[in-house]
Design a protein around this motif. Structure first.
Motif: not given
Length: 275
Positions: A218-235
């Motif tokens: 679940x991404x934050x509002x207006x967060x791009x798919x690329x940014x969400x994927x990068x966040x998940x990979x980092x976590x």
């Protein structure tokens, strides 16, 4: 399924150690042959004269000398890897040459694409390879010097490209310690359908002897798919992302989608892409 032949694409005037290290490690893991490829084309002058022909001859001689240096680097990096090593080079556009030679490989290792201008005369950018190579492309950033399979992230999307990427990555997934299948729903996606999709993939991998965790992100509002994927990979501390490669242009499909563009330019981890 395994990788019997690993191909590594080298480039002039940039570090090749990371991709040589990862390609050599792959060849060792799978007892595979390794093929080194490199090409470059002299950029001709904008005018032609007797002097210009001399410049062309000097430029091509310089390229041949530098390609010989790359071969020496490849030979030195692979001499203790134990498998069969072969070298191929040419005076040609790098992407065109690599695309032609990839017919002999199971997987192609490439350097990442710099966000800055990339010289098509001197290096084969993964942007030019990923849509046309017809093999899984393992993109290795300059900051990576080993293939980290402790935590592998599968960026799932229910498309032919993502299905192909997971199938292409089975040999690597079998050697991974932890595998996570993550889907980033698009606006309007049915959550129950998304859960069923990633669960099916996890069950399919289990039948191949691979244990994987499925999750919906679940991404934050207006967060791009690329940014969400990068966040998940980092976590997750992912050392490798597996994903389908997507393009928006029907003209040679050279205009990459946002997530694919991000994956071939990010510098934190290796990425396996299939189209």
């Amino acid at each position: 399924m395994t990788y019997a032949t690993v191909m590594v694409s080298l480039a002039l005037d940039q570090p090749n150690e990371p991709r040589l290290e990862v390609a050599g490690e792959l060849a060792e893991r799978f007892e595979a042959a390794i093929v080194g490829v490199a090409a470059a084309q002299f950029a001709p002058p904008l005018y032609f004269s007797a002097e210009a022909q001399g410049l062309i001859d000097e430029g091509e001689a310089s390229i041949k000398w530098r390609l010989a240096g790359l071969e020496a680097e490849f030979r030195a990096a692979t001499k203790n890897r134990g498998g069969h090593a072969q070298w191929r080079s040419a005076l040609d556009f790098p992407a065109r040459f690599v695309l032609a030679q990839a017919r002999c490989a199971d997987i192609v290792v490439s350097g990442a694409r710099s966000p800055a201008f990339s010289d098509a005369f001197a290096r084969a950018s993964p942007k030019d390879l990923v849509m046309q190579v017809g093999r899984p492309l393992l993109v290795v950033p300059d900051t990576v010097n080993w293939l980290d399979l402790r935590n592998v992230l599968v960026a799932w999307k229910d498309t032919p490209e993502a299905r192909r990427a997971v199938a292409d990555a089975l040999p690597l997934l079998r050697k991974a310690r932890d595998v996570t299948i993550a889907m980033i729903p698009e606006q309007g996606d049915d959550r129950s359908v998304a859960i069923a999709g990633v669960t099916d993939v996890a069950d399919w991998l289990a039948r191949h002897g691979i244990t994987a965790t499925a999750r919906i992100c679940e991404g934050a509002p207006n967060e791009s798919a690329a940014a969400q994927l990068e966040r998940v990979a980092g976590d997750l501390g992912a050392g490798l992302i597996i994903a389908g490669a997507y393009g928006h242009s029907r003209f040679r499909e050279l205009i990459l989608g946002g997530v694919t563009q991000h994956l071939v330019t990010q510098s934190a981890r290796s990425v396996l892409l299939s189209h």
